[in-house]
Design a protein around this motif. Structure first.
Motif, PDB file in Angstrom:
ATOM      1  N   ILE A 260      -5.167   8.288  35.758  1.00 24.15           N
ATOM      2  CA  ILE A 260      -5.146   8.672  34.341  1.00 24.15           C
ATOM      3  C   ILE A 260      -6.349   9.556  34.011  1.00 24.15           C
ATOM      4  O   ILE A 260      -6.231  10.546  33.284  1.00 24.15           O
TER       5      ILE A 260
ATOM      6  N   ASP B 102     -17.364   9.242  38.434  1.00 26.51           N
ATOM      7  CA  ASP B 102     -16.666   8.169  39.149  1.00 26.51           C
ATOM      8  C   ASP B 102     -17.600   7.571  40.184  1.00 26.51           C
ATOM      9  O   ASP B 102     -18.461   8.253  40.722  1.00 26.51           O
TER      10      ASP B 102
ATOM     11  N   TYR C 128      -8.095  -9.410  34.328  1.00 27.81           N
ATOM     12  CA  TYR C 128      -7.739  -8.088  33.798  1.00 27.81           C
ATOM     13  C   TYR C 128      -7.332  -8.205  32.332  1.00 27.81           C
ATOM     14  O   TYR C 128      -7.840  -7.495  31.467  1.00 27.81           O
TER      15      TYR C 128
ATOM     16  N   THR D 187      -0.231   5.150  39.283  1.00 31.52           N
ATOM     17  CA  THR D 187      -1.537   5.595  39.786  1.00 31.52           C
ATOM     18  C   THR D 187      -1.864   4.738  41.017  1.00 31.52           C
ATOM     19  O   THR D 187      -1.107   3.818  41.363  1.00 31.52           O
TER      20      THR D 187
HETATM   21  N1  LIG Z   1      -2.125   2.346  35.889  1.00 37.03           N
HETATM   22  C1  LIG Z   1      -1.742   1.535  34.911  1.00 37.03           C
HETATM   23  O1  LIG Z   1      -0.608   1.020  34.908  1.00 37.03           O
HETATM   24  C2  LIG Z   1      -2.665   1.247  33.756  1.00 37.03           C
HETATM   25  C3  LIG Z   1      -2.121   0.641  32.610  1.00 37.03           C
HETATM   26  C4  LIG Z   1      -2.971   0.364  31.535  1.00 37.03           C
HETATM   27  C5  LIG Z   1      -4.298   0.692  31.603  1.00 37.03           C
HETATM   28  N2  LIG Z   1      -4.804   1.268  32.725  1.00 37.03           N
HETATM   29  C6  LIG Z   1      -6.220   1.577  32.745  1.00 37.03           C
HETATM   30  O2  LIG Z   1      -6.386   2.964  32.897  1.00 37.03           O
HETATM   31  C7  LIG Z   1      -7.666   3.245  33.475  1.00 37.03           C
HETATM   32  C8  LIG Z   1      -7.497   4.194  34.639  1.00 37.03           C
HETATM   33  O3  LIG Z   1      -6.783   3.514  35.673  1.00 37.03           O
HETATM   34  P1  LIG Z   1      -5.775   4.258  36.683  1.00 37.03           P
HETATM   35  O4  LIG Z   1      -4.463   3.611  36.523  1.00 37.03           O
HETATM   36  O5  LIG Z   1      -5.897   5.722  36.552  1.00 37.03           O
HETATM   37  O6  LIG Z   1      -6.333   3.708  38.070  1.00 37.03           O
HETATM   38  P2  LIG Z   1      -7.080   4.451  39.274  1.00 37.03           P
HETATM   39  O7  LIG Z   1      -7.387   3.348  40.227  1.00 37.03           O
HETATM   40  O8  LIG Z   1      -6.309   5.630  39.720  1.00 37.03           O
HETATM   41  O9  LIG Z   1      -8.419   4.991  38.594  1.00 37.03           O
HETATM   42  C9  LIG Z   1      -9.497   4.166  38.265  1.00 37.03           C
HETATM   43  C10 LIG Z   1     -10.759   4.942  38.606  1.00 37.03           C
HETATM   44  O10 LIG Z   1     -11.882   4.190  38.132  1.00 37.03           O
HETATM   45  C11 LIG Z   1     -12.908   4.320  39.107  1.00 37.03           C
HETATM   46  N3  LIG Z   1     -13.858   3.208  38.947  1.00 37.03           N
HETATM   47  C12 LIG Z   1     -13.665   1.890  39.138  1.00 37.03           C
HETATM   48  N4  LIG Z   1     -14.805   1.198  38.934  1.00 37.03           N
HETATM   49  C13 LIG Z   1     -15.746   2.105  38.583  1.00 37.03           C
HETATM   50  C14 LIG Z   1     -17.122   2.020  38.246  1.00 37.03           C
HETATM   51  N5  LIG Z   1     -17.763   0.837  38.253  1.00 37.03           N
HETATM   52  N6  LIG Z   1     -17.775   3.155  37.921  1.00 37.03           N
HETATM   53  C15 LIG Z   1     -17.135   4.358  37.923  1.00 37.03           C
HETATM   54  N7  LIG Z   1     -15.840   4.510  38.266  1.00 37.03           N
HETATM   55  C16 LIG Z   1     -15.157   3.392  38.596  1.00 37.03           C
HETATM   56  C17 LIG Z   1     -12.177   4.292  40.447  1.00 37.03           C
HETATM   57  O11 LIG Z   1     -12.968   4.819  41.501  1.00 37.03           O
HETATM   58  C18 LIG Z   1     -10.955   5.142  40.125  1.00 37.03           C
HETATM   59  O12 LIG Z   1     -11.156   6.524  40.406  1.00 37.03           O
HETATM   60  C19 LIG Z   1      -8.240   1.873  33.863  1.00 37.03           C
HETATM   61  O13 LIG Z   1      -9.145   1.440  32.866  1.00 37.03           O
HETATM   62  C20 LIG Z   1      -7.021   0.989  33.876  1.00 37.03           C
HETATM   63  O14 LIG Z   1      -7.342  -0.367  33.683  1.00 37.03           O
HETATM   64  C21 LIG Z   1      -4.015   1.565  33.802  1.00 37.03           C
END
Ligand SMILES: NC(=O)c1ccc[n+]([C@@H]2O[C@H](COP(=O)([O-])OP(=O)(O)OC[C@H]3O[C@@H](n4cnc5c(N)ncnc54)[C@H](O)[C@@H]3O)[C@@H](O)[C@H]2O)c1
Length: 266
Positions: free
Chosen positions: A21, A41, A154, A189
């Motif tokens: 995202i 990141d 979570y 993702t």
């Molecule tokens: N994918 C879904 O279904 C979904 C749904 C609702 C919310 N979200 C939220 O969206 C956001 C993005 O998630 P995504 O789905 O793109 O997942 P993703 O795993 O592709 O991306 C998450 C990113 O966060 C980085 N990250 C994790 N811990 C970190 C830290 N301590 N410092 C810096 N970077 C860090 C990771 O390296 C990764 O690049 C998250 O907050 C997730 O909880 C995702």
């Protein structure tokens, strides 16, 4: 309520910007004319690769959002190197812990999903207040409005993220600081790559692509809306939960039985 946010010419930071995202947000902000987009990141190599892909207005930065000193230093360095930060997307997230999880799962979830937003606000808000403008976008989740049956750490910490975003929006609106809160259901993702047909998130409906989420974010920023729901049905689910909590819990129990049956059969 947030005021309209106009993207052209702005300096934007996206945490967790190396993929998923966050990457889609960065890509969309650049196509809307942002002057600088920093992809911050903890995966420094991937953040740099992602920034290289997105062109010269994109910049990769190694950052652990759970490290307060590092966040404060990143804010100062970005403002020095580029320009005042107009929008900080506090988007990094982790999927830690099945069921009740262990203490390490709770710790990392609390740090990344709640404290990271506190650290961003502590570093940024005094600067934004002095300028009389600025915007923080918190990526929470529909799990923070409803629940995620697969993982308590979570779900509970995402509830914390929503509560914190509301608190910040209320307390800092008068300073010209706007806050919005992104609450998607399932999105394709790396985080959800392991979800099979029995994953609880699938209960909510189809998964979106990250670009669909970015589309919803840009529209909400334009309209100045606090709550960003890329899956509009989440609003109806939340309303049903608020109307009758017992009925909602009964419905979720039935859903949980269905998931367990499906996973035993699968
Ligand atoms: N994918 C879904 O279904 C979904 C749904 C609702 C919310 N979200 C939220 O969206 C956001 C993005 O998630 P995504 O789905 O793109 O997942 P993703 O795993 O592709 O991306 C998450 C990113 O966060 C980085 N990250 C994790 N811990 C970190 C830290 N301590 N410092 C810096 N970077 C860090 C990771 O390296 C990764 O690049 C998250 O907050 C997730 O909880 C995702």
């Amino acid at each position: 309520m947030a005021g309209p946010f106009s993207i052209p010419g702005t300096t934007i930071v996206v945490t967790g910007g190396a993929g998923g995202i966050g990457y889609a947000l960065a890509e969309r902000f650049l196509s809307e004319g942002a002057a600088n987009v920093v992809l911050a990141d903890r995966d420094a190599d991937q953040a740099k690769r992602a920034a290289d892909e997105l062109g010269e207005r994109a910049h990769g930065l190694a950052l652990d959002v759970a490290d307060e000193a590092a966040v404060a230093e990143a804010v100062a360095r970005i403002e020095e190197a580029h320009a005042p930060i107009d929008l900080w997307c506090s988007n990094a997230g982790v999927a830690a812990g099945r069921g009740l999880g262990d203490d390490a799962d709770w710790d990392v979830s609390w740090r990344v999903h709640v404290l990271a937003h506190v650290y961003a606000a502590r570093a940024l808000f005094p600067r934004m207040a002095e300028r009389g403008r600025g915007h923080l976008l918190v990526t929470a989740s529909a799990a923070g409005l409803l629940t995620n049956l697969d993982t308590a750490p979570y779900s509970v910490t995402k509830h914390g993220a929503v509560a914190l975003a509301e608190w910040l929006a209320i307390r800092h609106g008068d300073e010209g600081i706007d806050v919005s809160c992104l609450c998607p259901q399932g999105v394709n993702t790396a985080m959800t790559a392991g979800d099979d047909a029995s994953a609880a998130t699938r209960l909510g409906g189809d998964y979106l692509e990250p670009a669909d989420v970015a589309e919803a974010v840009v529209a909400a920023l334009h309209d100045g809306r606090f709550l960003i729901l890329p899956h509009p049905e989440a609003a109806a689910f939340e309303q049903r939960r608020a109307e009758d909590r017992d009925r909602w819990i009964g419905g979720m129990r039935r859903a949980w039985h269905k998931i367990r049956r499906a996973s035993r059969q699968g």
